[in-house]
Design a protein around this motif. Structure first.
Motif, PDB file in Angstrom:
ATOM      1  N   SER A   5      29.424   5.542  35.698  1.00  0.00           N
ATOM      2  CA  SER A   5      30.314   6.533  35.095  1.00  0.00           C
ATOM      3  C   SER A   5      29.638   7.898  35.040  1.00  0.00           C
ATOM      4  CB  SER A   5      30.726   6.090  33.684  1.00  0.00           C
ATOM      5  OG  SER A   5      31.406   4.852  33.720  1.00  0.00           O
ATOM      6  N   ILE A   6      28.382   7.926  34.603  1.00  0.00           N
ATOM      7  CA  ILE A   6      27.628   9.178  34.555  1.00  0.00           C
ATOM      8  C   ILE A   6      27.527   9.786  35.949  1.00  0.00           C
ATOM      9  CG2 ILE A   6      25.348  10.187  34.156  1.00  0.00           C
ATOM     10  CD1 ILE A   6      26.694   9.605  31.563  1.00  0.00           C
ATOM     11  N   ILE A  46      43.107  18.226  31.255  1.00  0.00           N
ATOM     12  CA  ILE A  46      42.156  19.093  30.559  1.00  0.00           C
ATOM     13  C   ILE A  46      42.225  18.883  29.057  1.00  0.00           C
ATOM     14  CG2 ILE A  46      41.515  21.492  30.099  1.00  0.00           C
ATOM     15  CD1 ILE A  46      42.526  22.182  32.901  1.00  0.00           C
ATOM     16  N   GLY A  47      43.422  18.674  28.523  1.00  0.00           N
ATOM     17  CA  GLY A  47      43.575  18.448  27.085  1.00  0.00           C
ATOM     18  C   GLY A  47      42.814  17.212  26.623  1.00  0.00           C
ATOM     19  N   LYS A  48      42.927  16.139  27.382  1.00  0.00           N
ATOM     20  CA  LYS A  48      42.217  14.905  27.041  1.00  0.00           C
ATOM     21  C   LYS A  48      40.715  15.116  27.148  1.00  0.00           C
ATOM     22  CE  LYS A  48      42.033  10.497  26.043  1.00  0.00           C
ATOM     23  NZ  LYS A  48      42.427  10.002  24.704  1.00  0.00           N
ATOM     24  N   PHE A  49      40.300  15.834  28.175  1.00  0.00           N
ATOM     25  CA  PHE A  49      38.873  16.136  28.346  1.00  0.00           C
ATOM     26  C   PHE A  49      38.334  16.892  27.137  1.00  0.00           C
ATOM     27  CE2 PHE A  49      35.898  19.551  29.612  1.00  0.00           C
ATOM     28  CZ  PHE A  49      34.802  18.791  29.954  1.00  0.00           C
ATOM     29  N   GLU A  50      39.074  17.898  26.688  1.00  0.00           N
ATOM     30  CA  GLU A  50      38.617  18.705  25.553  1.00  0.00           C
ATOM     31  C   GLU A  50      38.575  17.891  24.267  1.00  0.00           C
ATOM     32  OE1 GLU A  50      41.307  21.992  25.731  1.00  0.00           O
ATOM     33  OE2 GLU A  50      40.053  23.116  27.161  1.00  0.00           O
ATOM     34  N   SER A  51      39.452  16.896  24.158  1.00  0.00           N
ATOM     35  CA  SER A  51      39.451  16.054  22.957  1.00  0.00           C
ATOM     36  C   SER A  51      38.233  15.127  22.916  1.00  0.00           C
ATOM     37  CB  SER A  51      40.738  15.222  22.888  1.00  0.00           C
ATOM     38  OG  SER A  51      40.717  14.173  23.852  1.00  0.00           O
ATOM     39  N   LEU A  52      37.584  14.953  24.050  1.00  0.00           N
ATOM     40  CA  LEU A  52      36.431  14.056  24.130  1.00  0.00           C
ATOM     41  C   LEU A  52      35.104  14.805  24.158  1.00  0.00           C
ATOM     42  CD1 LEU A  52      37.882  11.581  26.791  1.00  0.00           C
ATOM     43  CD2 LEU A  52      37.355  11.006  24.415  1.00  0.00           C
ATOM     44  N   THR A  53      35.134  16.114  23.966  1.00  0.00           N
ATOM     45  CA  THR A  53      33.893  16.886  24.054  1.00  0.00           C
ATOM     46  C   THR A  53      32.898  16.501  22.960  1.00  0.00           C
ATOM     47  OG1 THR A  53      34.987  18.681  22.831  1.00  0.00           O
ATOM     48  CG2 THR A  53      34.884  18.875  25.236  1.00  0.00           C
ATOM     49  N   GLY A  54      33.379  16.017  21.828  1.00  0.00           N
ATOM     50  CA  GLY A  54      32.471  15.577  20.770  1.00  0.00           C
ATOM     51  C   GLY A  54      31.588  14.435  21.246  1.00  0.00           C
ATOM     52  N   GLU A 107      30.005   0.922  22.474  1.00  0.00           N
ATOM     53  CA  GLU A 107      29.866   2.298  22.008  1.00  0.00           C
ATOM     54  C   GLU A 107      30.158   3.309  23.119  1.00  0.00           C
ATOM     55  OE1 GLU A 107      25.792   3.521  21.205  1.00  0.00           O
ATOM     56  OE2 GLU A 107      25.063   1.748  22.298  1.00  0.00           O
ATOM     57  N   HIS A 108      30.211   2.830  24.356  1.00  0.00           N
ATOM     58  CA  HIS A 108      30.451   3.720  25.495  1.00  0.00           C
ATOM     59  C   HIS A 108      31.909   3.669  25.982  1.00  0.00           C
ATOM     60  CE1 HIS A 108      26.149   4.071  25.536  1.00  0.00           C
ATOM     61  NE2 HIS A 108      25.958   2.830  25.935  1.00  0.00           N
ATOM     62  N   GLU A 109      32.792   3.080  25.219  1.00  0.00           N
ATOM     63  CA  GLU A 109      34.175   2.929  25.680  1.00  0.00           C
ATOM     64  C   GLU A 109      34.823   4.283  25.965  1.00  0.00           C
ATOM     65  OE1 GLU A 109      38.203   0.361  24.586  1.00  0.00           O
ATOM     66  OE2 GLU A 109      36.537   0.482  23.150  1.00  0.00           O
ATOM     67  N   TRP A 110      34.389   5.316  25.258  1.00  0.00           N
ATOM     68  CA  TRP A 110      34.958   6.649  25.471  1.00  0.00           C
ATOM     69  C   TRP A 110      34.743   7.138  26.902  1.00  0.00           C
ATOM     70  CZ3 TRP A 110      31.667  10.624  26.906  1.00  0.00           C
ATOM     71  CH2 TRP A 110      30.296  10.384  26.725  1.00  0.00           C
ATOM     72  N   MET A 111      33.738   6.574  27.592  1.00  0.00           N
ATOM     73  CA  MET A 111      33.491   6.981  28.971  1.00  0.00           C
ATOM     74  C   MET A 111      34.663   6.618  29.880  1.00  0.00           C
ATOM     75  SD  MET A 111      30.441   8.423  29.370  1.00  0.00           S
ATOM     76  CE  MET A 111      29.919   8.096  31.034  1.00  0.00           C
ATOM     77  N   VAL A 112      35.316   5.501  29.584  1.00  0.00           N
ATOM     78  CA  VAL A 112      36.479   5.100  30.382  1.00  0.00           C
ATOM     79  C   VAL A 112      37.589   6.132  30.206  1.00  0.00           C
ATOM     80  CG1 VAL A 112      38.180   3.295  30.821  1.00  0.00           C
ATOM     81  CG2 VAL A 112      35.864   2.672  30.079  1.00  0.00           C
ATOM     82  N   ALA A 113      37.824   6.543  28.949  1.00  0.00           N
ATOM     83  CA  ALA A 113      38.845   7.558  28.679  1.00  0.00           C
ATOM     84  C   ALA A 113      38.499   8.877  29.374  1.00  0.00           C
ATOM     85  CB  ALA A 113      38.986   7.769  27.171  1.00  0.00           C
ATOM     86  N   LEU A 114      37.207   9.205  29.413  1.00  0.00           N
ATOM     87  CA  LEU A 114      36.782  10.444  30.064  1.00  0.00           C
ATOM     88  C   LEU A 114      37.017  10.370  31.576  1.00  0.00           C
ATOM     89  CD1 LEU A 114      35.477  13.206  29.590  1.00  0.00           C
ATOM     90  CD2 LEU A 114      33.238  12.135  29.897  1.00  0.00           C
ATOM     91  N   ILE A 150      33.834  -3.953  36.969  1.00  0.00           N
ATOM     92  CA  ILE A 150      32.632  -3.560  36.224  1.00  0.00           C
ATOM     93  C   ILE A 150      32.965  -2.592  35.103  1.00  0.00           C
ATOM     94  CG2 ILE A 150      32.012  -1.562  37.661  1.00  0.00           C
ATOM     95  CD1 ILE A 150      29.527  -4.165  36.285  1.00  0.00           C
ATOM     96  N   ILE A 151      34.009  -1.780  35.290  1.00  0.00           N
ATOM     97  CA  ILE A 151      34.346  -0.769  34.276  1.00  0.00           C
ATOM     98  C   ILE A 151      34.793  -1.422  32.979  1.00  0.00           C
ATOM     99  CG2 ILE A 151      36.796  -0.443  34.790  1.00  0.00           C
ATOM    100  CD1 ILE A 151      34.170   2.346  34.220  1.00  0.00           C
ATOM    101  N   ASP A 152      35.302  -2.646  33.054  1.00  0.00           N
ATOM    102  CA  ASP A 152      35.736  -3.353  31.842  1.00  0.00           C
ATOM    103  C   ASP A 152      34.565  -3.674  30.922  1.00  0.00           C
ATOM    104  OD1 ASP A 152      38.358  -3.302  32.723  1.00  0.00           O
ATOM    105  OD2 ASP A 152      38.222  -5.251  33.709  1.00  0.00           O
ATOM    106  N   ALA A 153      33.350  -3.641  31.457  1.00  0.00           N
ATOM    107  CA  ALA A 153      32.176  -3.941  30.636  1.00  0.00           C
ATOM    108  C   ALA A 153      31.989  -2.921  29.526  1.00  0.00           C
ATOM    109  CB  ALA A 153      30.925  -4.002  31.517  1.00  0.00           C
ATOM    110  N   LEU A 154      32.524  -1.702  29.702  1.00  0.00           N
ATOM    111  CA  LEU A 154      32.366  -0.659  28.689  1.00  0.00           C
ATOM    112  C   LEU A 154      33.344  -0.807  27.535  1.00  0.00           C
ATOM    113  CD1 LEU A 154      31.869   2.506  30.931  1.00  0.00           C
ATOM    114  CD2 LEU A 154      30.122   1.125  29.807  1.00  0.00           C
ATOM    115  N   LYS A 155      34.405  -1.558  27.749  1.00  0.00           N
ATOM    116  CA  LYS A 155      35.421  -1.707  26.707  1.00  0.00           C
ATOM    117  C   LYS A 155      34.872  -2.527  25.539  1.00  0.00           C
ATOM    118  CE  LYS A 155      39.164  -1.230  30.048  1.00  0.00           C
ATOM    119  NZ  LYS A 155      40.318  -1.862  30.739  1.00  0.00           N
ATOM    120  N   GLY A 156      35.115  -2.018  24.349  1.00  0.00           N
ATOM    121  CA  GLY A 156      34.609  -2.696  23.163  1.00  0.00           C
ATOM    122  C   GLY A 156      33.163  -2.374  22.840  1.00  0.00           C
TER     123      GLY A 156
END
Length: 382
Positions: free
Chosen positions: A206-207, A250-258, A234-241, A226-232
């Motif tokens: 993902s990185i 862009i809106g979703k990206f900005e919501s994940l900047t934290g 602490e890195h699940e937000w990476m899938v959303a990103l 393999i991407i399902d391994a991130l679900k559940g």
């Protein structure tokens, strides 16, 4: 005491000292060894060394047992048994030297696959010692060897791509890491990886996908199990990103900047990611218009959809053209873009729905055109 009696004494000692769940293996080893049934013995040893609880026995099995009858076994299996032993060494340097010694032992015309495998695994230990130059040289040599083989055991490919991926990870070469890590996953059953390994591999991929300046299509990763391994995790937000980038949202990206700022490597590259998400938004904007007849788009529209000033749109489009993400031209006087082609996309559910809506619209226009033609030239439809 001859060699056979030494082997027998070792196996009998292990029968007495091994845990109950492992002791029967040593009894079976002795039986197959005495009957000289080498193929079945090789398979049984392979089963044994892959049991996590057998880890403390791997060095002894190799040194005291396997080496006695190694001339009768498949040399790729021999290297794998040696590797299992090397991974139990306390010293990485000693493990590297051990695998280099094994590589020399199997460097025969009839066992070049095993030779390549041993070289690759010795290179992996060298990489753990941060010896990048030696690792690179070995990878180049092994690549030439593998390319010369008529057929290649999948375990050789898996080893090659794994060491390549880890080498490019150490070099922070994101595009090359992404390519080789995905090729590795094509050579193995990911269920054989530990949960921790699956999570780490998915996270690293993902990185790499986000930070590579050559990857603008995330379909290979998003569609891989393999991407399902991130679900559940602490890195699940990476899938959303990843999904946000894939959709150019862009809106979703900005919501994940934290969350992004909590990852140092991504935080350091935020300006690059800001540009990349806008390129993805541009691609998505162009893609949505394919098939609608709207191939010429004003700078103002692109500005609104990419959230960039109008005076920066030309540079953004030129970047997309140079990367081969779109094909077309720029009308500087008319302040508009003409698009002829857009890079194929991996479609999420919302994008598929959008495509279905466009197909329905296209069907409606076809029907309307057919009706108009039937009215103006009825003789063609008689």
């Amino acid at each position: 005491m001859d060699v056979d009696s030494k082997v027998g004494a070792y196996l009998q000692t292990q029968q007495r000292e091994a845990p109950a769940e492992l002791a029967h293996f040593f009894t079976e080893f002795e039986d197959l060894y005495e009957r000289k049934i080498w193929h079945q013995l090789t398979k049984l040893v392979e089963t044994f060394i892959n049991i996590p609880e057998a880890a403390p026995f791997r060095i002894g099995i190799y040194n005291e047992f396997v080496r006695d009858w190694q001339k009768y076994m498949n040399k790729v299996k021999l290297v794998l048994f040696a590797l299992a032993a090397a991974r139990q060494f306390d010293s990485i340097s000693a493990a590297a030297e051990f695998m280099e010694k094994i590589a020399k032992e199997v460097d025969q015309p009839e066992s070049q696959e095993a030779h390549a495998l041993a070289l690759l695994e010795s290179a992996h230990f060298r990489l753990l010692l941060n010896d990048l130059d030696s690792t690179r040289d070995t990878l180049e040599k092994c690549q030439r060897m593998v390319e010369s083989f008529a057929t290649v055991d999948p375990v050789i490919y898996a080893s090659f791509y794994r060491v390549c991926a880890d080498y490019y990870k150490a070099k922070a070469s994101f595009g090359q890491y992404y390519k080789n890590a995905l090729l590795l996953l094509a050579c193995i059953d990911i269920q054989e990886l530990t949960v921790e390994d699956r999570v780490q591999r998915a996270y690293d991929l993902s990185i790499a996908a986000l930070l590579s300046d050559t990857i603008y299509n995330f379909g290979d990763l998003l569609s891989h199990p393999i991407i399902d391994a991130l679900k559940g995790t602490e890195h699940e937000w990476m899938v959303a990103l990843l999904l946000a980038f894939n959709a150019g949202d862009i809106g979703k990206f900005e919501s994940l900047t934290g969350s992004l700022h909590a990852q140092p490597l991504l935080a350091q590259q935020e300006s690059f990611l800001q540009q990349k998400i806008r390129l993805m938004a541009l691609i998505e904007s162009m893609f949505k218009r394919q098939g609608t007849g709207a191939r010429t788009i004003p700078f103002g529209v692109v500005s609104a959809e990419t959230k960039m000033p109008v005076n920066e749109i030309e540079h953004l489009v030129m970047k997309a053209l140079s990367l081969g993400l779109i094909r077309g031209g720029i009308d500087q006087v008319g302040q508009q873009i003409t698009v002829q082609w857009v890079q194929p996309r991996y479609l999420g559910k919302d994008q598929i729905k959008n495509l279905v809506d466009r197909l329905v619209q296209w069907e409606g226009r076809v029907i309307e055109t057919a009706q108009q033609m039937s009215q103006t030239t009825p003789e063609l439809f008689a």
